[in-house]
Design a protein around this motif. Structure first.
Motif, PDB file in Angstrom:
ATOM      1  N   MET A  94       1.087  -0.703   0.055  1.00 56.88           N
ATOM      2  CA  MET A  94      -0.266  -0.054   0.097  1.00 56.88           C
ATOM      3  C   MET A  94       0.786   1.677   0.023  1.00 56.88           C
ATOM      4  N   GLU A  95       1.577   1.733   0.525  1.00 51.51           N
ATOM      5  CA  GLU A  95       2.233   2.502   0.957  1.00 51.51           C
ATOM      6  C   GLU A  95       3.366   2.175  -0.776  1.00 51.51           C
ATOM      7  N   GLN A 132       2.295   1.492  -3.438  1.00 51.62           N
ATOM      8  CA  GLN A 132       1.151   2.273  -4.301  1.00 51.62           C
ATOM      9  C   GLN A 132       1.322   3.580  -4.130  1.00 51.62           C
ATOM     10  N   MET A 133       0.924   3.882  -3.238  1.00 54.59           N
ATOM     11  CA  MET A 133       0.580   5.167  -2.860  1.00 54.59           C
ATOM     12  C   MET A 133       1.979   6.439  -2.758  1.00 54.59           C
ATOM     13  N   VAL A 134       2.773   6.130  -2.827  1.00 56.64           N
ATOM     14  CA  VAL A 134       4.105   6.413  -3.724  1.00 56.64           C
ATOM     15  C   VAL A 134       4.488   6.408  -5.511  1.00 56.64           C
ATOM     16  N   MET A 135       3.589   5.559  -5.750  1.00 55.77           N
ATOM     17  CA  MET A 135       3.637   5.412  -7.246  1.00 55.77           C
ATOM     18  C   MET A 135       2.337   6.264  -7.366  1.00 55.77           C
ATOM     19  N   SER A 136       1.114   6.352  -7.175  1.00 53.57           N
ATOM     20  CA  SER A 136       0.147   7.449  -7.016  1.00 53.57           C
ATOM     21  C   SER A 136       0.546   9.028  -7.214  1.00 53.57           C
ATOM     22  N   PHE A 137       1.360   8.550  -6.109  1.00 50.19           N
ATOM     23  CA  PHE A 137       1.283  10.687  -5.851  1.00 50.19           C
ATOM     24  C   PHE A 137       2.210  10.613  -7.016  1.00 50.19           C
TER      25      PHE A 137
END
Length: 419
Positions: free
Chosen positions: A288-289, A291-296
């Motif tokens: 999840m971390e 994915q958050m970095v990739m989305s950001f």
């Protein structure tokens, strides 16, 4: 001589044991002492020359240092230990998220363009702008770990190297978002969805190259059928071209969507490769971390595009002219961000619980659902070519799942035989 052979066997055993223990300084120091002691004994017993003895010591010392550096730097890939039931539950949850995002994302994006939206960069930005929603599950995960581990619990698992790789993959995702949004703006949903089905072929090819994915005859048949389905769709030319759109715009949208399919077909195995090469244990919280970095990272890329094309200034004008009303315009934007975040979180979650190829298969298997809803809600044309493409896509998806079922049966039978 007999004593020397025993010493050599002992050193070999200790060396093998030491390679299985990473960063154990005390053990390595003991091994150094033992090696030097035995070498000195041999030097005295066999009356070796001093230069030859020094050369032996230098070679042994160099070898030990190289082995120590290798064992400390190359930690093997580890997954979080969890029960089969929990892993199966995570797989089902992520499949549900992927299904919601894969079906709802394209429909809500097409609705935005059909009812007056014109911002391609805005639409691409919305695909990953829902990254703040990841804060909630990550907070719950931290509080759960803190209750079990105490105040010393780490806030984040992600390390700088993994953070950097995730940011780079996120930039690729941002490029893919723009290519896909441009295609959806020019093509009917039913057409763009069929083109995206070719992603499975690209995912399979890159999975073979990057993560050494093993193929069965059913997998090859699945990839072939889905690829043929896309080729059949391409033969329909622009008979379903929307009104007030030139052939050039239609074909540009077609090839941009195809490029998006190819790029995301690379991104999925790249994420799986990142899991395998990570020098830390891969947990679902870490996924999840990442994915958050990739989305950001993807959102930053698309936001720069919005600033360059002045699309932030156009949002209030679009909202006031939106055919379904201003409040509905902002609701569409919010739903788009949420649904696409479901898609991306579901995709990486399926990779964690299964494989990148399985993620691609699920995306392709949901094609008929997207097709049916597009025809139902947007009254899109459904020519014979599309019907043939849907049949081939269904055939290909069923072929893959049947092959996986047979593979699982064989694995279970072999496990029983070994037991």
């Amino acid at each position: 001589m007999y004593r020397l052979n025993i010493d050599c066997c002992l050193l070999k055993s200790l060396s093998k044991l030491r390679k299985g223990i990473h960063g154990t300084t005390y053990f390595i120091n003991c091994l150094h002492v033992l090696v030097y002691q035995r070498c000195f004994t041999c030097y005295k017993r066999f009356k070796l020359s001093q230069s030859f003895f020094c050369k032996i010591l230098w070679n042994i010392n160099t070898s030990l240092k190289m082995d120590t550096r290798t064992s400390n730097d190359q930690m093997p890939y580890k997954e979080e230990k969890m029960s089969k039931g929990l892993k199966r539950s995570l797989l089902v949850l992520n499949c549900a998220l992927l299904a919601l995002g894969n079906v709802g994302g394209p429909l809500i994006m097409r609705l935005y363009f059909l009812k007056g939206g014109k911002g391609v960069w805005t639409s691409s930005c919305l695909e990953t702008a829902g990254w703040p929603f990841m804060v909630m599950p990550l907070t719950f995960s931290y509080l759960y770990r803190r209750r079990k581990e105490g105040p010393a619990t780490e806030l984040f698992f992600i390390k700088p190297p993994l953070f950097l790789v995730s940011a780079v993959v996120g930039l690729l995702t941002g490029v893919d978002d723009f290519l896909y949004a441009y295609g959806v703006a020019r093509l009917p949903v039913s057409t763009s969805a069929l083109i995206i089905s070719t992603q499975l072929a690209f995912t399979a090819a890159f999975a073979f190259l990057l993560v050494k994915q093993k193929f069965t005859s059913f997998t090859i048949n699945s990839v072939f059928l889905l690829t043929v389905g896309a080729v059949v769709l391409a033969l329909q030319t622009s008979s379903d071209r929307p009104a007030n759109e030139s052939n050039r715009q239609y074909y540009l949208g077609f090839f941009m969507t195809l490029a998006a399919s190819m790029l995301y077909g690379f991104v999925l195995p790249a994420i799986e490769l990142t899991y395998k090469k990570a020098k830390q244990t891969i947990t679902y919280s870490l996924v999840m971390e990442m994915q958050m970095v990739m989305s950001f990272s993807a959102t930053v890329f698309c936001t720069i595009g919005m600033l360059f094309h002045k699309e932030f200034e156009a949002i209030p004008r679009e909202a006031s002219k939106f055919e379904l009303g201003q409040s509905t315009y902002y609701l569409v934007i919010l739903l788009s961000a949420i649904l696409w975040q479901f898609f991306f979180m579901g995709a990486v979650g399926v990779i964690f619980s299964g494989s990148s190829l399985l993620s691609g298969i699920i995306i392709a298997a949901l094609l008929p659902v997207t097709e049916s809803l597009a025809v139902l809600f947007f009254h899109e044309k459904f020519q014979v070519e599309k019907a043939i493409s849907v049949v081939l896509s269904l055939w290909g998806s069923l072929s893959y799942f049947y092959g996986e079922l047979q593979k699982n049966k064989k694995n279970q039978a072999s496990e029983r035989a070994m037991a």
